[in-house]
Motif scaffolding. Structure first.
Motif, PDB file in Angstrom:
ATOM      1  N   CYS A 390       0.863  -1.185   0.000  1.00  0.00           N
ATOM      2  CA  CYS A 390       0.000   0.000   0.000  1.00  0.00           C
ATOM      3  C   CYS A 390       0.889   1.221   0.000  1.00  0.00           C
ATOM      4  O   CYS A 390       1.742   1.385   0.868  1.00  0.00           O
ATOM      5  CB  CYS A 390      -0.911   0.002   1.225  1.00  0.00           C
ATOM      6  SG  CYS A 390      -1.718   1.596   1.489  1.00  0.00           S
ATOM      7  N   CYS A 393       0.073   3.655   3.519  1.00  0.00           N
ATOM      8  CA  CYS A 393       0.425   3.329   4.902  1.00  0.00           C
ATOM      9  C   CYS A 393       1.603   2.364   4.976  1.00  0.00           C
ATOM     10  O   CYS A 393       2.112   2.101   6.058  1.00  0.00           O
ATOM     11  CB  CYS A 393      -0.772   2.748   5.654  1.00  0.00           C
ATOM     12  SG  CYS A 393      -1.145   1.040   5.211  1.00  0.00           S
ATOM     13  N   TRP A 395       1.587  -0.862   4.217  1.00  0.00           N
ATOM     14  CA  TRP A 395       1.203  -2.263   4.407  1.00  0.00           C
ATOM     15  C   TRP A 395       1.810  -3.129   3.292  1.00  0.00           C
ATOM     16  O   TRP A 395       1.933  -2.691   2.148  1.00  0.00           O
ATOM     17  CB  TRP A 395      -0.331  -2.378   4.373  1.00  0.00           C
ATOM     18  CG  TRP A 395      -0.826  -3.796   4.297  1.00  0.00           C
ATOM     19  CD1 TRP A 395      -1.046  -4.640   5.353  1.00  0.00           C
ATOM     20  CD2 TRP A 395      -1.154  -4.524   3.099  1.00  0.00           C
ATOM     21  NE1 TRP A 395      -1.480  -5.862   4.881  1.00  0.00           N
ATOM     22  CE2 TRP A 395      -1.546  -5.828   3.515  1.00  0.00           C
ATOM     23  CE3 TRP A 395      -1.132  -4.234   1.732  1.00  0.00           C
ATOM     24  CZ2 TRP A 395      -1.939  -6.811   2.597  1.00  0.00           C
ATOM     25  CZ3 TRP A 395      -1.508  -5.210   0.822  1.00  0.00           C
ATOM     26  CH2 TRP A 395      -1.902  -6.485   1.261  1.00  0.00           C
ATOM     27  N   CYS A 430      -6.604  -1.742   0.873  1.00  0.00           N
ATOM     28  CA  CYS A 430      -5.572  -2.021   1.872  1.00  0.00           C
ATOM     29  C   CYS A 430      -6.214  -2.453   3.185  1.00  0.00           C
ATOM     30  O   CYS A 430      -7.047  -1.736   3.724  1.00  0.00           O
ATOM     31  CB  CYS A 430      -4.721  -0.784   2.090  1.00  0.00           C
ATOM     32  SG  CYS A 430      -3.628  -0.928   3.511  1.00  0.00           S
ATOM     33  N   CYS A 433      -5.441   0.416   5.973  1.00  0.00           N
ATOM     34  CA  CYS A 433      -5.935   1.807   5.945  1.00  0.00           C
ATOM     35  C   CYS A 433      -7.078   2.036   4.965  1.00  0.00           C
ATOM     36  O   CYS A 433      -7.614   3.137   4.896  1.00  0.00           O
ATOM     37  CB  CYS A 433      -4.791   2.777   5.636  1.00  0.00           C
ATOM     38  SG  CYS A 433      -4.316   2.825   3.892  1.00  0.00           S
ATOM     39  N   ASN A 435      -7.042   2.208   1.743  1.00  0.00           N
ATOM     40  CA  ASN A 435      -6.642   2.795   0.461  1.00  0.00           C
ATOM     41  C   ASN A 435      -6.901   1.802  -0.683  1.00  0.00           C
ATOM     42  O   ASN A 435      -6.615   0.618  -0.566  1.00  0.00           O
ATOM     43  CB  ASN A 435      -5.148   3.153   0.563  1.00  0.00           C
ATOM     44  CG  ASN A 435      -4.574   3.638  -0.758  1.00  0.00           C
ATOM     45  OD1 ASN A 435      -5.311   4.108  -1.629  1.00  0.00           O
ATOM     46  ND2 ASN A 435      -3.269   3.522  -0.886  1.00  0.00           N
TER      47      ASN A 435
HETATM   48 ZN   LIG Z   1      -2.667   1.161   3.533  1.00  0.00          ZN
END
Ligand SMILES: [Zn+2]
Ligand SMILES: [Zn+2]
Length: 700
Positions: A390, A393, A395, A430, A433, A435
Motif C-alpha cells: 500500500c 500506509c 502495508w 488495503c 488503511c 486505500n
Molecule cells: Zn494502507
C-alpha cells in the motif's frame, strides 16, 4: 571372466558382456536398443552404477538382453576413483542418476565421434605450440593482508573463506597460492572457477601472464559452454592426462577429470550462477568443497560478500552448530585504488508520486557527465516475485504464519505464501488503511532509458557533443559478441551513462565511473524469497565497487553511490552506507536463525508441470500423502503444493512443494526413500508432464 562389469541407470544396473576385464572408469561404447552409446565401466560392487544416457525408462532397461560391449575408447586412461565418487555423490545428493551426471560431465565429442573418427583424432600429432610471448611477469609486492592470508592457507587444510573487499587483491592471493602449489609438485593441478563466462577472459589473461612464461602456453586450459565441441574435447583431454596444470572454467568445470588436483579456487563464491538450473541441479561451489575433501585438495572460496551459508560456516567454532567448518581469511583494505564510494540515500517518500529520478540525483549526474565522468544506473529487475504494497500506509502482503511475504498471483488474483501455502483472495483495498491503490512493489522503470534521455537532453559532454546513454541487459546482448562490443564502447569512453541490470555490476573494470545509482531496490527488501536481501546487498556492494577504481579520477569530487528508496533507514542500507558486510550478515543470520531458515535448516523443492494446475498440485499433494509417515518419523516438514511464481509457461501449469528439515542427513534420508514413491506415483498421474527435485534450492 565374462559379463563384467555393470552399468546402470536410475532403475537398475545395465550389464554387458565382455571378453576382457575392464577396470572401472574405462570409457566404452555399448548398444542400447538400436543405438550405440557412450558408457563408463562402473564399480560393480556399488548399487547405483553408471548408465548410458539420461532417463532410460526402467522398463526399457528391464527387457535388455545381455549384450556385449561394442568397443573400448582406446587411448584414454580410465576415469579415476575420486572422479567416480564425486559423480556418485552428486547424483545421490541431488536426486538424479549417476549416468546422467557422469555423461553430462564428459565432452560431447567422446559420445559423438565414430570409432574411425576417434582413431584419427588419436593419431593427430599435437600442433607445436609457439612459446608464450611475454616478458617476465610483473609480480606486485604482496600486501600484509595478502601475505597473512597466504601464510594461513599454507599452514592449514581449509576449506578457506577468503573474505576480501572489492579491490583488496583476492586474485593476487589465488595466483600466489597457485604458484606455490605448482612449484612444490611437478604434477600438481589447479582448478579455478568463475561464475560467468563473461568473466573468464580477464582472469584467464592474468593467469596466463603469470604462469605461461614459466610453464608454457599449454599449462592452462579453459572449460565453459562457449567452447566448440572440438576445443572442449581437446581441453578436457589435456586436463584428464595431467598435461594442463590449470583448468579455468565455469560451474561445469567442477567435474573436470584432473588426476592430480591439489587446489580449487571458487571466485565470487556467493554467485547464484554456481547453481545449475536444470537437470541435476547441483551447486558447483558445494561440490567443490566436497571434492576438495575427497581428494585432499585445498579449497579457497573467495568473495567480498560471501553467501550467508559460507559466512556462517566460517564463524568461530564455538558459536553454533556447523560453524567453524571453514577458516575465514579477511582482507578488508583496498589496494592501490580509491576509497570506497560515499553512499547517499534519497528518501523517495519525499519525492512527488511516481518519481523515477529524484532531482538531486539528476543534478549530480549532469555535473559528472559535463566533467567527462561516467555513470552506472543499476536496475534491480531480477524477477522478484511480486509482493503487494500500500503506497499510503506501507502495508505489505505478509504471511500471518511465516516470516515471509505472500506472492501476488495475477492469474487467479490470490496472495499465496510460498513457504506454508496460506492463500487468500487479493483484498479490494488495503487491509490496514482502506486505500484502494495497492500495487506490486518495485515496478515502473520499464521505459527508463528513454525517460532518462529526455531528462538529460540538454547535457553536453566536455567535447560539446550530446550525452550518450546505453543500455546493457539480457535483451540488448542477445547476439553473440554484442556484450563485448558494448563493454568496449564503455571502456573507450564513448558512453556517458550506462543503464543496466546486475550484468553491469559484475567484475567489469570501468575506469572512469564515478557515480553509481540504484533506482528501485525496495522489491528485494520485502520479498517472498528470504535470500532477496542477501542478493541485493551483494549486488549493491559489487556495483559500488565499480565506482572509483581509478584513484586519479577522484580529483574533483569523491565517488558516490546513490540509492533511491522508500525505506532509506532499512538496516540493509545502513550497513551499505558503512560498507559493512559483517554487520549485514550478522543481522540477516539472526533473522534466519529465528525463523529456522537456511543455513539453520535445509530445504528441497519438488516441482511438477502439467496441463492444469489441479493436476500438477494433485501429483504433489499425493506425493505428500505418501511421504507423510516417513516425514513424521524423521521430523521432515512437507508443506502443501502452491503454484510457482511464474505459474504458467507456454500453456504448461507449474506447481511446487517445499520440504524442510533441520537436519541435512534426515532430509537426504527422506528424499532417497521418497524418490521411489514419486516414480511410482507418476503412472497414476498421467497428466503430469514432468517433475523434478531441487535440493538446496536458491529460490522458493
Ligand atoms: Zn494502507
Ligand atoms: Zn506462510
Amino acid at each position: 571372466m565374462v559379463h563384467t562389469p555393470a552399468h546402470s541407470g536410475i532403475g537398475g544396473a545395465l550389464t554387458y558382456e565382455s571378453d576382457a576385464v575392464h577396470v572401472p572408469g574405462t570409457l566404452v561404447r555399448v548398444p542400447l536398443g538400436k543405438r550405440e552409446l557412450l558408457g563408463i565401466v562402473w564399480d560393480a560392487t556399488d548399487a547405483g552404477q553408471v548408465a548410458p544416457p539420461e532417463n532410460t525408462p526402467p522398463d526399457e532397461q528391464a527387457t535388455l538382453q545381455l549384450r556385449p560391449i561394442s568397443s573400448v575408447l582406446e587411448g584414454i586412461a580410465p576415469l579415476n576413483a575420486h572422479w567416480r565418487q564425486l559423480v556418485q555423490f552428486a547424483a545421490s545428493y541431488y536426486q538424479r542418476s549417476a549416468g546422467e551426471v557422469a555423461l553430462a560431465a564428459l565432452p560431447s565429442q567422446l559420445r559423438d565421434l565414430t570409432p574411425e573418427q576417434w582413431d584419427r583424432r588419436l593419431k593427430r600429432k599435437p600442433k607445436a605450440t609457439s612459446p608464450y610471448e611475454s616478458t617476465a611477469p610483473h609480480i606486485p609486492t604482496a600486501t600484509d593482508e595478502q601475505a597473512q592470508a597466504l601464510a594461513d592457507i599454507a599452514a592449514n587444510t581449509g576449506p578457506f573463506l577468503l573474505y576480501g573487499n572489492t579491490g583488496s587483491g583476492k586474485t593476487e592471493v589465488y595466483l600466489r597460492a597457485a604458484q606455490s602449489v605448482l612449484e612444490q609438485d611437478a604434477t600438481a593441478q589447479i582448478l579455478v572457477m568463475v561464475p560467468e563466462i563473461n568473466l573468464t577472459p580477464q582472469l584467464e589473461e592474468r593467469f596466463r601472464a603469470r604462469f605461461c612464461p614459466q610453464w608454457g602456453t599449454d599449462c592452462l586450459v579453459a572449460m565453459h559452454s562457449s567452447l566448440t565441441p572440438a576445443q572442449r574435447l581437446k581441453n578436457w583431454l589435456a586436463a584428464h592426462s595431467g598435461e594442463a596444470r590449470i583448468v579455468l572454467g565455469t560451474r561445469m568445470a567442477v567435474f573436470a577429470s584432473m588426476p592430480h588436483l591439489q587446489l580449487i579456487v571458487v571466485d565470487e563464491e556467493h554467485d547464484p550462477s554456481y547453481k545449475q538450473q536444470e537437470g541435476a541441479r547441483y551447486s558447483a561451489r558445494d561440490l567443490a568443497v566436497y571434492r576438495g575433501q575427497l581428494e585432499g585438495a585445498k579449497v579457497i572460496l573467495g568473495s567480498a560478500t560471501p553467501s550467508l551459508e559460507s559466512w556462517h560456516h566460517s564463524r568461530p567454532a564455538t558459536d553454533t552448530q556447523s560453524a567453524g567448518r571453514y577458516k575465514r581469511l579477511a582482507m578488508p583494505s583496498r589496494v592501490g585504488q580509491g576509497a570506497l564510494p560515499l553512499v547517499r540515500r534519497v528518501d523517495m517518500n519525499r519525492q512527488p508520486y511516481k518519481t523515477v529520478f529524484s532531482n538531486h540525483l539528476l543534478d549530480a549526474m549532469r555535473e559528472r557527465v559535463t566533467r567527462g565522468e561516467q555513470i552506472l544506473v543499476l536496475l534491480n529487475r531480477r524477477g522478484y516475485a511480486p509482493v503487494l504494497s500500500c503506497h499510503d500506509c506501507g502495508w505489505k502482503s505478509e504471511c500471518p504464519h511465516c516470516s515471509a511475504y505472500r506472492v501476488f498471483h495475477k492469474l487467479d488474483r490470490t496472495l499465496r505464501c510460498h513457504h506454508c501455502g496460506f492463500t487468500q483472495p487479493v483484498p479490494r483495498a488495503c487491509p490496514s488503511c482502506g486505500n484502494l491503490d495497492i500495487s506490486p512493489l518495485g515496478r515502473g522503470t520499464e521505459q527508463l532509458e528513454e525517460h532518462l534521455a529526455e531528462l538529460l537532453a540538454d547535457v553536453r559532454r566536455p567535447d560539446g557533443e550530446p550525452i550518450r546513454i546505453a543500455r546493457i541487459d539480457a535483451d540488448s546482448t542477445r547476439l553473440k559478441g554484442e556484450l563485448e562490443r558494448q563493454l568496449a564502447e564503455v571502456h573507450a569512453g564513448a558512453v556517458d551513462v550506462l543503464v543496466g541490470t546486475q550484468m553491469i555490476a559484475k567484475g567489469h573494470d570501468f575506469r572512469r565511473v564515478t557515480l553509481v545509482a540504484a533506482l528501485n531496490p525496495d522489491g528485494a527488501l520485502f520479498s517472498s524469497d528470504f535470500r532477496a536481501p542477501e542478493r541485493l546487498f551483494s549486488l549493491l556492494m559489487q556495483a559500488a565497487g565499480r565506482a572509483g577504481r581509478d584513484a586519479s579520477m577522484q580529483t574533483t569530487s569523491p565517488c558516490e553511490m546513490w540509492v533511491q528508496s522508500f525505506h532509506p533507514l532499512h538496516p540493509l542500507f545502513e550497513a551499505l552506507k558503512q560498507h559493512d558486510y559483517p554487520a549485514f550478515a550478522e543481522q540477516q543470520l539472526k533473522e534466519r536463525e529465528q525463523a529456522t531458515l537456511p543455513p539453520f535448516s535445509f530445504q528441497a523443492l519438488v516441482r511438477a508441470e502439467a496441463r492444469s494446475q489441479e493436476a500438477a498440485q494433485g501429483f504433489l499433494n499425493a506425493a505428500r500423502d505418501v511421504g507423510a509417515a516417513l516425514a513424521d518419523e524423521l521430523l521432515v516438514d512437507l508443506y502443501p503444493a502452491v503454484p510457482m511464481t511464474i505459474q504458467r509457461v507456454a500453456n504448461i501449469e507449474r506447481a511446487q512443494m517445499l520440504i524442510e528439515c533441520t537436519s541435512r542427513k534426515a532430509l537426504q534420508h527422506f528424499l532417497a526413500h521418497w524418490q521411489g514413491d514419486l516414480h511410482g506415483l507418476r503412472s497414476a498421474h498421467k497428466q503430469v508432464i514432468r517433475w523434478a527435485v531441487d535440493v538446496d534450492p536458491l529460490a522458493i
